[in-house]
Design an enzyme around this catalytic site. Structure first.
Site, PDB file in Angstrom:
ATOM      1  N   SER A 180      14.534 -18.792  56.131  1.00 43.11           N
ATOM      2  CA  SER A 180      15.823 -18.873  55.431  1.00 43.11           C
ATOM      3  C   SER A 180      15.989 -17.897  54.274  1.00 43.11           C
ATOM      4  O   SER A 180      17.117 -17.684  53.811  1.00 43.11           O
ATOM      5  CB  SER A 180      16.015 -20.305  54.915  1.00 43.11           C
ATOM      6  N   GLU A 184      15.201 -26.456  53.212  1.00 42.51           N
ATOM      7  CA  GLU A 184      16.327 -26.154  52.325  1.00 42.51           C
ATOM      8  C   GLU A 184      17.152 -27.403  52.040  1.00 42.51           C
ATOM      9  O   GLU A 184      17.073 -28.388  52.770  1.00 42.51           O
ATOM     10  CB  GLU A 184      17.215 -25.060  52.949  1.00 42.51           C
ATOM     11  N   ALA A 233       7.520 -27.708  57.510  1.00 47.06           N
ATOM     12  CA  ALA A 233       6.854 -26.978  58.601  1.00 47.06           C
ATOM     13  C   ALA A 233       5.403 -27.415  58.793  1.00 47.06           C
ATOM     14  O   ALA A 233       4.818 -27.185  59.853  1.00 47.06           O
ATOM     15  CB  ALA A 233       6.892 -25.482  58.316  1.00 47.06           C
ATOM     16  N   TYR A 252      -3.841 -11.834  41.686  1.00 45.70           N
ATOM     17  CA  TYR A 252      -3.408 -11.935  43.085  1.00 45.70           C
ATOM     18  C   TYR A 252      -4.582 -11.836  44.061  1.00 45.70           C
ATOM     19  O   TYR A 252      -5.114 -12.844  44.504  1.00 45.70           O
ATOM     20  CB  TYR A 252      -2.299 -10.914  43.421  1.00 45.70           C
TER      21      TYR A 252
HETATM   22  P1  NAI Z   1      10.473 -16.939  50.110  1.00 47.59           P
HETATM   23  O1  NAI Z   1      10.274 -17.917  49.017  1.00 47.59           O
HETATM   24  O2  NAI Z   1      11.652 -16.041  50.040  1.00 47.59           O
HETATM   25  O3  NAI Z   1      10.541 -17.688  51.547  1.00 47.59           O
HETATM   26  C1  NAI Z   1       9.768 -18.812  51.842  1.00 47.59           C
HETATM   27  C2  NAI Z   1      10.282 -19.472  53.102  1.00 47.59           C
HETATM   28  O4  NAI Z   1       9.415 -20.582  53.393  1.00 47.59           O
HETATM   29  C3  NAI Z   1      11.694 -20.064  52.989  1.00 47.59           C
HETATM   30  O5  NAI Z   1      12.362 -19.901  54.215  1.00 47.59           O
HETATM   31  C4  NAI Z   1      11.431 -21.556  52.732  1.00 47.59           C
HETATM   32  O6  NAI Z   1      12.488 -22.419  53.155  1.00 47.59           O
HETATM   33  C5  NAI Z   1      10.208 -21.742  53.602  1.00 47.59           C
HETATM   34  N1  NAI Z   1       9.409 -22.917  53.247  1.00 47.59           N
HETATM   35  C6  NAI Z   1       8.745 -23.159  52.091  1.00 47.59           C
HETATM   36  N2  NAI Z   1       8.084 -24.346  52.175  1.00 47.59           N
HETATM   37  C7  NAI Z   1       8.329 -24.839  53.410  1.00 47.59           C
HETATM   38  C8  NAI Z   1       7.934 -26.005  54.112  1.00 47.59           C
HETATM   39  N3  NAI Z   1       7.104 -26.908  53.582  1.00 47.59           N
HETATM   40  N4  NAI Z   1       8.422 -26.191  55.364  1.00 47.59           N
HETATM   41  C9  NAI Z   1       9.264 -25.300  55.933  1.00 47.59           C
HETATM   42  N5  NAI Z   1       9.649 -24.159  55.336  1.00 47.59           N
HETATM   43  C10 NAI Z   1       9.184 -23.943  54.093  1.00 47.59           C
HETATM   44  O7  NAI Z   1       9.111 -16.116  50.191  1.00 47.59           O
HETATM   45  P2  NAI Z   1       8.711 -14.635  50.639  1.00 47.59           P
HETATM   46  O8  NAI Z   1       8.431 -13.851  49.419  1.00 47.59           O
HETATM   47  O9  NAI Z   1       9.619 -14.109  51.675  1.00 47.59           O
HETATM   48  O10 NAI Z   1       7.292 -14.935  51.281  1.00 47.59           O
HETATM   49  C11 NAI Z   1       7.082 -15.105  52.680  1.00 47.59           C
HETATM   50  C12 NAI Z   1       5.677 -14.630  52.993  1.00 47.59           C
HETATM   51  O11 NAI Z   1       5.577 -13.228  52.708  1.00 47.59           O
HETATM   52  C13 NAI Z   1       4.609 -15.323  52.133  1.00 47.59           C
HETATM   53  O12 NAI Z   1       3.489 -15.597  52.931  1.00 47.59           O
HETATM   54  C14 NAI Z   1       4.274 -14.271  51.088  1.00 47.59           C
HETATM   55  O13 NAI Z   1       2.986 -14.396  50.568  1.00 47.59           O
HETATM   56  C15 NAI Z   1       4.442 -12.987  51.911  1.00 47.59           C
HETATM   57  N6  NAI Z   1       4.638 -11.778  51.110  1.00 47.59           N
HETATM   58  C16 NAI Z   1       5.570 -11.730  50.093  1.00 47.59           C
HETATM   59  C17 NAI Z   1       5.679 -10.606  49.293  1.00 47.59           C
HETATM   60  C18 NAI Z   1       6.662 -10.545  48.164  1.00 47.59           C
HETATM   61  O14 NAI Z   1       6.503  -9.660  47.300  1.00 47.59           O
HETATM   62  N7  NAI Z   1       7.659 -11.371  48.125  1.00 47.59           N
HETATM   63  C19 NAI Z   1       4.839  -9.409  49.532  1.00 47.59           C
HETATM   64  C20 NAI Z   1       3.981  -9.517  50.684  1.00 47.59           C
HETATM   65  C21 NAI Z   1       3.866 -10.678  51.428  1.00 47.59           C
END
Ligand code: NAI
Length: 396
Positions: free
Chosen positions: A50, A75, A114, A238
């Site tokens: 999302s 969400e 999830a 990190y």
């Molecule tokens: P975000 O916070 O934008 O997205 C997280 C997603 O997980 C959302 O869709 C949320 O609804 C979902 N979510 C959270 N808890 C949940 C649960 N219990 N059940 C179902 N859905 C759940 O995060 P972002 O930054 O896009 O991170 C996604 C992945 O990418 C993570 O593993 C993060 O470590 C990795 N990542 C992020 C970077 C960054 O700088 N933002 C850089 C490199 C990797």
């Protein structure tokens, strides 16, 4: 109701329906104008679909590859009686689904935890109902502060702490725009264990096993999970901190999952992505200051990418379009290559010791950090009339 941003620390507790829709529309437009992705996925399951990297992955799958998508996320819907808007991910999903429907694409949404067996079962049912009945791409993009173990009911909470020794560094109060010194405490063994249980590879593996048991893995099925490494500057908090240990666990799980998917002539791998402003990254100490400098340096060099550009590059230059995955020595795909470039990191290291509250806006792109942060919640988009009443309820 007129919706305005209400920022509390690293969270904005309101979200703008039209702003979020515009944000999604811009991402779809980028993908469609960049060209269709050939030999792409036909049916994708996105876990964490999302916001951030997961939403970008879903958009690339649907609008770049014309794939059916099942999106899993956690969400909050709007509460009109209390005049409380839905969460940004809810509005993003509503906008995504409306656009997918217009193009005749199958899009099923599963809102819930999830980590639970029930949500895995619901996702499997939605996959069975899709035109393909199976998935050939599974993206694991969860960022969650807690996890309830589905077998034992035990709740694990992740912490963002160092391992071995505490760490002092500059950091940024993003509300006040002040640079100050902070000391990040060292995690206990239990906290390390709990963080690995939450953000490590355990649940990714459970998903793949559940999908395999249900017979919904297509031949040649690929699964990717997202990770981060970053610069030496943030290693103590990190890469070598609690979250880094969880990411190393995720990388180990990729090997085990790869063995399962090989039985279906498929593969699993970790993609190391660039640091970007998302709801998850804004909560990590030190990272917002690093991001403000990174944005300045990469924009000046003309190599800045956001989530959709990162994932479109992953899909179009590595996963599909007749290309092959380009692995590093540890078997990971590196779309953080531009962030890690020597000239980029040298430029950051030159700014880092000099930056303080007075010169923050000259030496960093803190203004972009702030505007990107608000954009995550649908605020500050040029085509949106923020003086107009918004309808809070939205169907997903
Ligand atoms: P975000 O916070 O934008 O997205 C997280 C997603 O997980 C959302 O869709 C949320 O609804 C979902 N979510 C959270 N808890 C949940 C649960 N219990 N059940 C179902 N859905 C759940 O995060 P972002 O930054 O896009 O991170 C996604 C992945 O990418 C993570 O593993 C993060 O470590 C990795 N990542 C992020 C970077 C960054 O700088 N933002 C850089 C490199 C990797």
């Amino acid at each position: 109701m007129i919706v305005q941003p209400k920022v509390k620390g690293f969270l904005c507790v309101t979200a703008h329906p039209e702003g979020c829709a515009q944000n999604v529309a811009e991402q779809i437009e980028y993908v469609e104008s960049s060209g269709k992705i050939k030999e792409g996925c036909k049916s994708a399951l996105i876990i964490g679909a999302s916001t951030g990297y997961g939403l970008a992955s879903r958009i690339c799958a649907a609008f770049g590859c014309e794939a059916s998508t099942v999106g899993v996320f956690f969400e909050r819907p709007a509460d009109s009686a209390k005049e409380r808007p839905a969460s940004a991910g809810w509005y993003n999903t509503a906008a995504f689904s409306a656009e997918a429907k217009k193009r005749g694409l199958y899009a099923a949404n599963i809102n819930g935890d999830a980590f639970s067996d029930a949500i895995k079962e619901q996702a499997i049912e939605a996959i069975k109902k899709s035109p393909q009945g199976k998935v050939d791409l599974i993206v694991y993009s969860l960022a969650s502060p807690r996890r309830t173990d589905p077998k034992t009911g035990q709740v694990y909470k992740s912490v963002l702490k160092t391992v071995g020794a505490e760490f002092s560094s500059k950091t940024l109060d993003t509300d006040k725009g002040e640079v100050f010194s902070t000391t990040i405490p060292c995690a206990t063994e239990q906290e390390v264990f709990d963080t690995v249980k939450t953000m490590g590879g355990d649940d990714w593996e459970l998903w793949i096993k559940a999908l395999e048991n249900a017979g919904v893995l297509a031949e040649g099925c690929t699964s990717v999970a997202y990770s981060y490494i970053g610069p030496k500057l943030t290693y103590p908090i990190y890469r070598e901190g609690t979250i880094g240990l969880a990411k190393k666990d995720l990388e180990k799980a990729a090997d085990r999952i790869d063995s399962i998917l090989k039985l279906h002539r498929g593969k699993a791998f970790v993609s190391v992505n660039k640091a970007l402003v998302t709801q998850a990254s804004s909560a990590i100490p030190v990272v917002p200051l690093y991001l403000s400098i990174l944005y300045k340096v990469m924009k000046e060099k003309g190599i800045h990418e956001d989530c959709i550009r990162q994932i479109y590059r992953l899909f179009s230059k590595q996963l599909y379009n007749g290309n092959f995955l380009d692995f590093d020595d540890c078997g990971r795909v590196r779309i953080d290559d531009l962030e890690q470039r020597r000239d980029v990191q040298d430029a950051i290291m030159e700014i880092w010791p000099k930056v303080d509250s007075q010169n923050l806006r000259q030496l960093t792109d803190f203004d972009s950090y702030k505007s990107e942060f608000l954009k995550l919640f649908g605020f500050g988009l040029p085509k949106v009339d923020y003086g107009k009443d918004s309808k809070l309820d939205a169907e997903i």
